[in-house]
Design a protein around this motif. Structure first.
Motif, mmCIF file in Angstrom:
data_model
loop_
_atom_site.group_PDB
_atom_site.id
_atom_site.type_symbol
_atom_site.label_atom_id
_atom_site.label_comp_id
_atom_site.label_asym_id
_atom_site.label_seq_id
_atom_site.Cartn_x
_atom_site.Cartn_y
_atom_site.Cartn_z
ATOM 1 N N THR A 299 0.142 -2.422 -3.170
ATOM 2 C CA THR A 299 -1.051 -2.086 -2.380
ATOM 3 C C THR A 299 -0.956 -2.525 -0.928
ATOM 4 O O THR A 299 -1.711 -2.039 -0.085
ATOM 5 C CB THR A 299 -2.303 -2.738 -3.002
ATOM 6 O OG1 THR A 299 -2.112 -4.157 -3.059
ATOM 7 C CG2 THR A 299 -2.559 -2.189 -4.392
ATOM 8 N N ALA A 300 -0.052 -3.459 -0.604
ATOM 9 C CA ALA A 300 0.155 -3.893 0.784
ATOM 10 C C ALA A 300 1.645 -3.874 1.056
ATOM 11 O O ALA A 300 2.380 -4.764 0.625
ATOM 12 C CB ALA A 300 -0.416 -5.284 1.017
ATOM 13 N N ILE A 301 2.089 -2.819 1.735
ATOM 14 C CA ILE A 301 3.522 -2.592 1.918
ATOM 15 C C ILE A 301 3.877 -2.804 3.379
ATOM 16 O O ILE A 301 3.329 -2.158 4.272
ATOM 17 C CB ILE A 301 3.915 -1.160 1.491
ATOM 18 C CG1 ILE A 301 3.513 -0.913 0.038
ATOM 19 C CG2 ILE A 301 5.399 -0.926 1.678
ATOM 20 C CD1 ILE A 301 2.410 0.069 -0.138
ATOM 21 N N GLY A 302 4.812 -3.702 3.634
ATOM 22 C CA GLY A 302 5.278 -3.938 4.989
ATOM 23 C C GLY A 302 6.484 -3.080 5.307
ATOM 24 O O GLY A 302 7.408 -2.976 4.497
ATOM 25 N N VAL A 353 -6.054 -12.590 0.148
ATOM 26 C CA VAL A 353 -7.087 -11.565 0.066
ATOM 27 C C VAL A 353 -7.047 -10.913 -1.315
ATOM 28 O O VAL A 353 -5.977 -10.576 -1.837
ATOM 29 C CB VAL A 353 -6.886 -10.493 1.165
ATOM 30 C CG1 VAL A 353 -7.785 -9.295 0.922
ATOM 31 C CG2 VAL A 353 -7.165 -11.092 2.516
ATOM 32 N N ASP A 354 -8.216 -10.730 -1.918
ATOM 33 C CA ASP A 354 -8.295 -10.029 -3.196
ATOM 34 C C ASP A 354 -8.075 -8.540 -2.979
ATOM 35 O O ASP A 354 -8.714 -7.938 -2.112
ATOM 36 C CB ASP A 354 -9.671 -10.261 -3.842
ATOM 37 C CG ASP A 354 -9.851 -11.702 -4.288
ATOM 38 O OD1 ASP A 354 -8.833 -12.337 -4.636
ATOM 39 O OD2 ASP A 354 -10.995 -12.185 -4.266
ATOM 40 N N ARG A 355 -7.198 -7.955 -3.764
ATOM 41 C CA ARG A 355 -6.906 -6.525 -3.630
ATOM 42 C C ARG A 355 -7.184 -5.829 -4.954
ATOM 43 O O ARG A 355 -6.483 -6.061 -5.937
ATOM 44 C CB ARG A 355 -5.440 -6.322 -3.238
ATOM 45 C CG ARG A 355 -5.119 -6.961 -1.899
ATOM 46 C CD ARG A 355 -3.632 -7.028 -1.659
ATOM 47 N NE ARG A 355 -3.345 -7.856 -0.492
ATOM 48 C CZ ARG A 355 -2.151 -8.344 -0.197
ATOM 49 N NH1 ARG A 355 -1.126 -8.098 -0.980
ATOM 50 N NH2 ARG A 355 -1.985 -9.088 0.874
ATOM 51 N N PRO A 356 -8.196 -4.983 -4.979
ATOM 52 C CA PRO A 356 -8.498 -4.256 -6.221
ATOM 53 C C PRO A 356 -7.305 -3.425 -6.672
ATOM 54 O O PRO A 356 -6.564 -2.864 -5.851
ATOM 55 C CB PRO A 356 -9.686 -3.352 -5.820
ATOM 56 C CG PRO A 356 -10.267 -3.997 -4.611
ATOM 57 C CD PRO A 356 -9.132 -4.661 -3.903
ATOM 58 N N ALA A 357 -7.122 -3.353 -7.993
ATOM 59 C CA ALA A 357 -5.974 -2.621 -8.524
ATOM 60 C C ALA A 357 -6.012 -1.149 -8.165
ATOM 61 O O ALA A 357 -4.966 -0.497 -8.049
ATOM 62 C CB ALA A 357 -5.912 -2.792 -10.046
ATOM 63 N N ASP A 358 -7.217 -0.600 -7.982
ATOM 64 C CA ASP A 358 -7.330 0.820 -7.687
ATOM 65 C C ASP A 358 -7.430 1.106 -6.187
ATOM 66 O O ASP A 358 -7.748 2.223 -5.777
ATOM 67 C CB ASP A 358 -8.543 1.416 -8.405
ATOM 68 C CG ASP A 358 -9.843 0.717 -7.982
ATOM 69 O OD1 ASP A 358 -9.762 -0.346 -7.326
ATOM 70 O OD2 ASP A 358 -10.926 1.242 -8.322
ATOM 71 N N ALA A 359 -7.180 0.084 -5.347
ATOM 72 C CA ALA A 359 -7.293 0.278 -3.897
ATOM 73 C C ALA A 359 -6.194 1.201 -3.397
ATOM 74 O O ALA A 359 -5.065 1.214 -3.914
ATOM 75 C CB ALA A 359 -7.211 -1.069 -3.180
ATOM 76 N N ARG A 360 -6.532 1.985 -2.393
ATOM 77 C CA ARG A 360 -5.509 2.799 -1.721
ATOM 78 C C ARG A 360 -4.505 1.878 -1.067
ATOM 79 O O ARG A 360 -4.871 0.852 -0.500
ATOM 80 C CB ARG A 360 -6.149 3.667 -0.637
ATOM 81 C CG ARG A 360 -6.543 5.058 -1.083
ATOM 82 C CD ARG A 360 -6.870 5.901 0.157
ATOM 83 N NE ARG A 360 -5.892 6.942 0.391
ATOM 84 C CZ ARG A 360 -5.669 7.522 1.551
ATOM 85 N NH1 ARG A 360 -6.315 7.128 2.622
ATOM 86 N NH2 ARG A 360 -4.788 8.482 1.672
ATOM 87 N N PRO A 361 -3.228 2.219 -1.107
ATOM 88 C CA PRO A 361 -2.238 1.332 -0.482
ATOM 89 C C PRO A 361 -2.414 1.275 1.037
ATOM 90 O O PRO A 361 -2.874 2.229 1.662
ATOM 91 C CB PRO A 361 -0.898 1.967 -0.870
ATOM 92 C CG PRO A 361 -1.214 3.383 -1.185
ATOM 93 C CD PRO A 361 -2.602 3.390 -1.743
ATOM 94 N N THR A 362 -2.042 0.147 1.598
ATOM 95 C CA THR A 362 -2.018 -0.033 3.042
ATOM 96 C C THR A 362 -0.572 -0.210 3.482
ATOM 97 O O THR A 362 0.133 -1.087 2.982
ATOM 98 C CB THR A 362 -2.839 -1.264 3.470
ATOM 99 O OG1 THR A 362 -4.209 -1.062 3.127
ATOM 100 C CG2 THR A 362 -2.730 -1.489 4.967
ATOM 101 N N PHE A 363 -0.134 0.643 4.398
ATOM 102 C CA PHE A 363 1.215 0.542 4.958
ATOM 103 C C PHE A 363 1.108 -0.154 6.320
ATOM 104 O O PHE A 363 0.481 0.371 7.237
ATOM 105 C CB PHE A 363 1.830 1.927 5.141
ATOM 106 C CG PHE A 363 1.979 2.708 3.864
ATOM 107 C CD1 PHE A 363 3.076 2.519 3.039
ATOM 108 C CD2 PHE A 363 1.007 3.635 3.481
ATOM 109 C CE1 PHE A 363 3.218 3.244 1.863
ATOM 110 C CE2 PHE A 363 1.141 4.371 2.315
ATOM 111 C CZ PHE A 363 2.251 4.169 1.494
ATOM 112 N N VAL A 364 1.706 -1.323 6.443
ATOM 113 C CA VAL A 364 1.712 -2.060 7.709
ATOM 114 C C VAL A 364 3.070 -1.829 8.366
ATOM 115 O O VAL A 364 4.084 -2.367 7.926
ATOM 116 C CB VAL A 364 1.456 -3.565 7.489
ATOM 117 C CG1 VAL A 364 1.485 -4.295 8.832
ATOM 118 C CG2 VAL A 364 0.130 -3.793 6.783
ATOM 119 N N VAL A 365 3.080 -0.995 9.382
ATOM 120 C CA VAL A 365 4.316 -0.663 10.080
ATOM 121 C C VAL A 365 4.392 -1.538 11.325
ATOM 122 O O VAL A 365 3.470 -1.536 12.152
ATOM 123 C CB VAL A 365 4.351 0.827 10.472
ATOM 124 C CG1 VAL A 365 5.678 1.168 11.127
ATOM 125 C CG2 VAL A 365 4.122 1.699 9.236
#
Length: 945
Positions: A299-302, A353-365
């Motif tokens: 869900t949080a991809i660097g 940070v709490d990240r819900p399992a169904d959250a849209r992924p966030t791409f941190v570029v």
């Protein structure tokens, strides 16, 4: 003061961070209280190095006489500086929270260190690109302050050459940063040259006994999670067995971070187009792996790459695919947008940070700006190969807290960078190729992939001999000879030649590009023709809303010149005003203003290919950074919901028509309150203050072209000046009328208070206060009094002598007043003040060091370091004034060559006596006392504002 002891530290840490302190944090507090700060903090990533700031604050609350009031964390990565700034703001919020009892006690003790009643317990300062007159962080030298800064910003200021800082303010910045300051030099392996410079400067002053009378010297604590050859120290503070046994730390230190190595098939590139094509291939490969991680549940991809252009391409591709939120982070972002992205980062990718399992992924570029210290916690990482230290730092953002069972990762390398005939990388040199080779050697074959374990406890460390080849070449600073400091201390004007401070910040072989600060304004003409009429219009526009660091993006000078065009002209802003210059005359550190319609930003990041008009954020940045509400009633700058209805002044100069138009404007401003829901959220605080019917509004008419005029509106805070500075252009035109006698006493009181808090020798403190009492005596000249009254000589004779004028916001208006007043062009009122002081035996007898008082008077607008401006008064006048019951009188004819030349020789003697920075610090205490008194006339130290 409220009672506080070391035993309260655990409660303090829990109330600020929500966690019980680690064993090392308790040990560090004890160590500092017992014997001072260690030379080096050797703490791995994820162990909470930034909390050293909390230890420093707590020590300051416990023992202020032994502690520095300014606590600065310096790191050579802009995004880390932003995160530290965010952390510091949360600390300030905690110290102000009465529901957190220990924090409230610490906050109360810190408040008592400042003479400003009602001040925050700690001031939070983010040193961004230097912008003339953006000196709000300097306002209270006695107030505890948390500073976050890059090496460039704090280092250039320390060496009297602050990038973008005006000549007249350079000594104030240098003096403050060299005194009563504790430096945490984070990830010191990234800033070895600056480290050498700091240590050399500190050693120089340790052998300077006279410097002791000028207050507390600065201290340096080095910090690193990536120790390298040559960084060892005899005084190292690190983790103990207790830390490794702590369940939270043990989980972080033992986490697995396994990554696959992937070679990207790029071609040998010899042209810019071919190199851009290779960057596209890297971006595409990074996107492919990031998407795979997202599909697997991350869900949080660097996505961390080595070039801003590669990052832009990757972010654009991910946005095009629309498979999640995309946040682009580079060192080339405008702070105004970066702060919004920082908020989004903290909500989606920050550690804990709490990240819900169904959250849209966030791409941190991102680029390398997140390598060191960023408190991000990715559950997947794609990174381009770099030097070994940089790659390991990037992996410090993967599964940072050890909360994920799996966290996939990939290390990408471009084939064209790896061959034996490939050119060294512009940033990482030969270390990039050597690192890829080393990773291949230690990799294990798993699932048909070559994989490397980057976990802190399991990474295969290279030998010391091998390590040297895997790291960028250590940049050594030139020897800091006293002669260089002699030259840098000459701040107005600077000498020629003038040593480039970058060599002492980044090393003799540094290849980093030099930057300028780029500002976008929507009310500028498309073409900069440099005509007198256009220059006057631009000057008045920037006088009303001076550029701020929050609206400035740092841009490499060469890229800016190429973008503008070699034959173009550009507006260069400085403390002296604005001028149109050919782009090839621009130099590093300049502040450049361009039309917002030109483009140049994409998603808040510098992008020379972007053509969409840039959002002009001047009003919003001014309100956020300086708590001032100003508004240009211009359709080009207002939000769309207001642009169509904006009133304009009539073209006629008939007083009745002008008054009718003014009333119409006031009515329109009051109705803004009904339209707040129609404008973007970041506009609402500005417009709410502007529309407040109780607000004290200042209305100005600005002429843009013949027959085209607009209103400009400023809301003046109660009993506060609209401008409070010692910059020449606007220092006396503050918007609030103040008598000379009152101002002199105000400045004396503030300068005395600041000097006592600084721990100066009592005699020196008294001299600083005396200089404050007499610094503006020269304003008693009747011609200057006429200038303060719009040029009216009759009002000058009839009225009480003034120090500040109610005029505000128009350089053109001031020039007209100067011509009417008869005040000689270039004559300096501070030199008349010095002549009055010299003419009075009674005043001179009050000084302990007469030369010091003379210099402080002469230099309080930044001149006489060392040279005084040479102006002959064509019609000398007798000037007299009574201060502290003493009458002083002198003719302006006293300002002859002998008088002026004495300023330079006196300056050099005082530098030898007090040190280059010691003298600058004494100047700073007086000048900041002047700022403080000018901002809130009559509000003396300890009195309610």
């Amino acid at each position: 003061m409220p009672e506080l002891s070391p035993k309260d530290f655990d409660a303090f840490m829990r109330e600020v961070t929500g966690f019980t302190p680690f064993p090392w944090q308790r040990r560090l507090l004890t160590r500092v209280l017992d014997s001072g700060w260690p030379a080096l903090l050797d703490l791995p990533t994820g162990t909470g190095k930034t909390s050293a700031l909390l230890v420093a604050l707590y020590v300051l609350a416990l023992d202020p006489e032994r502690s520095a009031r300014r606590i600065a964390l310096v790191v050579d990565r802009r995004i880390i500086v932003d995160q530290v700034d965010g952390f510091a703001r949360k600390v300030r919020e905690a110290l102000c929270d009465r529901e957190r009892p220990t924090c409230a006690k610490v906050g109360a003790r810190l408040r008592e260190l400042s003479a400003s009643a009602g001040a925050d317990p700690v001031r939070v300062v983010h040193l961004r690109g230097g912008i003339p007159r953006d000196d709000t962080w300097l306002s209270a030298p006695d107030q505890p302050t948390l500073i976050s800064s890059t090496v460039d910003q704090v280092g250039s200021r320390l060496l009297f050459r602050g990038y973008g800082v005006s000549e007249c303010m350079r000594p104030v910045h240098a003096g403050l940063l060299a005194s009563d300051t504790l430096y945490f030099l984070d990830e010191v392996h990234l800033a070895t040259a600056f480290e050498e410079t700091l240590m050399c400067l500190r050693e120089t002053y340790s052998k300077w006994p006279e410097r002791g009378g000028t207050g507390r010297p600065f201290q340096v604590v080095r910090m690193s999670a990536t120790l390298r050859s040559g960084l060892q120290s005899k005084d190292v503070f690190g983790l103990s067995e207790d830390d490794h046994a702590d369940p939270v730390l043990a989980r972080r230190l033992g986490v697995s971070r396994r990554a696959a190595l992937e070679l990207v098939k790029t071609k040998r590139a010899s042209t810019p187009a071919a190199r851009a094509g290779n960057r596209s291939l890297i971006a595409e490969a990074a996107c492919r792996r990031a998407r795979a991680a997202a599909k697997a549940g991350a869900t949080a991809i660097g996505v961390v790459v080595n070039r801003v252009d590669t990052a832009r391409r990757a972010a654009a591709r991910l946005r095009e695919l629309d498979e999640g939120e995309v946040l682009l982070l580079t060192g080339r972002m405008r702070p105004y947008e970066r702060s919004a992205i920082q908020d989004a980062l903290e909500a989606t990718a920050a550690a804990g940070v709490d990240r819900p399992a169904d959250a849209r992924p966030t791409f941190v570029v991102a680029t390398s700006c997140i390598e060191a210290g960023a408190d991000l916690d990715f559950d997947a990482l794609v990174t381009e190969v770099a030097s070994l230290d940089a790659v390991r730092q990037r992996f410090g953002r993967l599964n940072r807290l050890g909360n994920y069972e799996t966290a996939p990762a990939w290390v990408l390398a471009a084939r064209d960078q790896l061959g034996k005939t490939a050119e060294p990388d512009p940033v990482y040199g030969e270390a990039l190729r050597a690192t890829w080779d080393y990773l291949g050697e230690i990799a294990e074959s798993r699932d048909k992939q070559q994989q490397v374990e980057f976990g802190l406890s399991s990474f295969v460390e290279p030998s010391e001999e091998r390590r040297a080849k895997l790291l960028p070449k250590r940049n050594e600073a030139p020897v800091l000879f006293p002669s260089y400091l002699d030259m840098w201390s000459e701040t107005r004007p600077a000498p020629h030649p003038d040593p480039d401070p970058a060599l002492w910040l980044h090393g003799k072989e540094a290849r980093e590009e030099r930057d300028v600060s780029l500002i976008f304004r929507a009310d500028l003409c498309e073409e900069c023709d440099g005509s007198e009429e256009q220059t006057a219009q631009v000057r008045d526009a920037l006088e009303f809303l001076p550029p701020l660091a929050d609206e400035a993006v740092s841009v490499p000078l060469r890229q800016l010149q190429a973008w503008l065009g070699e034959d173009a002209r550009a507006w260069r802003w400085s403390s002296e005003g604005v001028e149109a210059v050919p782009v090839d005359e621009l130099r590093a550190g300049a502040t450049v203003i361009v039309p917002a319609s030109r483009g140049g930003l994409g998603a808040g990041t510098w992008d020379p290919s972007a053509t969409q008009a840039v959002d002009d954020v001047a009003e919003r940045a001014t309100h956020a950074g300086r708590e001032l509400a100003k508004l240009r009633l211009d359709p080009q700058t207002l939000p769309n919901a207001l642009a169509a209805s904006v009133p304009r002044p009539v073209e006629s100069d008939d007083p009745e028509e002008v008054e009718a138009a003014r009333l119409e404007c006031l009515a329109w401003l009051t109705k803004l309150a009904d339209k707040l829901d129609e404008v973007p959220a970041d506009w609402r605080p500005v417009l709410a203050q502007i529309s407040d019917p109780k607000a004290r509004r200042v209305l100005l008419v600005a002429e843009l072209k013949k027959g085209e005029r607009i209103w400009r509106v400023a809301v003046a805070p109660p009993k506060r000046a609209l401008e409070a500075t010692t910059e020449d252009a606007v220092s006396v035109f503050s918007g609030v009328e103040v008598s000379l006698a009152s101002h002199l006493e105000d400045v004396r009181a503030w300068a005395a208070s600041f000097a006592r808090a600084a721990g100066l020798d009592p005699k020196i403190a008294e001299d600083v206060a005396l200089a404050g009492l007499v610094h503006d005596l020269g304003k008693a000249d009747l011609r200057f009094q006429a200038l303060l009254r719009g040029g009216d000589p009759i009002r000058a004779v009839a009225g009480e002598p003034l120090a500040k004028s109610r005029q505000f916001g128009s350089a053109s208006g001031r020039e007209r007043a100067a011509r009417r007043s008869g005040w000689p062009r270039g004559l300096r009122h501070e030199l008349v003040s010095l002549a009055l002081f010299d003419a009075s035996d009674a005043l001179r007898e009050r000084a302990h060091d007469v030369d010091l008082v003379r210099h402080l008077i002469a230099s309080h607008h930044g001149w006489c370091r060392p040279w005084a401006p040479t102006t002959v008064d064509p019609e000398p006048k007798i000037v007299s004034f009574e201060v502290a019951g003493i009458r002083a009188e002198v003719s302006t004819a006293a300002l002859d060559d002998e008088f002026l030349n004495a300023c330079a020789s006196r300056f050099r003697r005082l530098c030898r006596r007090y040190g280059w920075h010691g003298l600058a610090y004494l100047e700073a205490l007086l000048r900041l006392g002047d700022h403080r008194a000018s901002r809130e006339p009559g509000a003396r130290p300890g009195a309610e504002s």
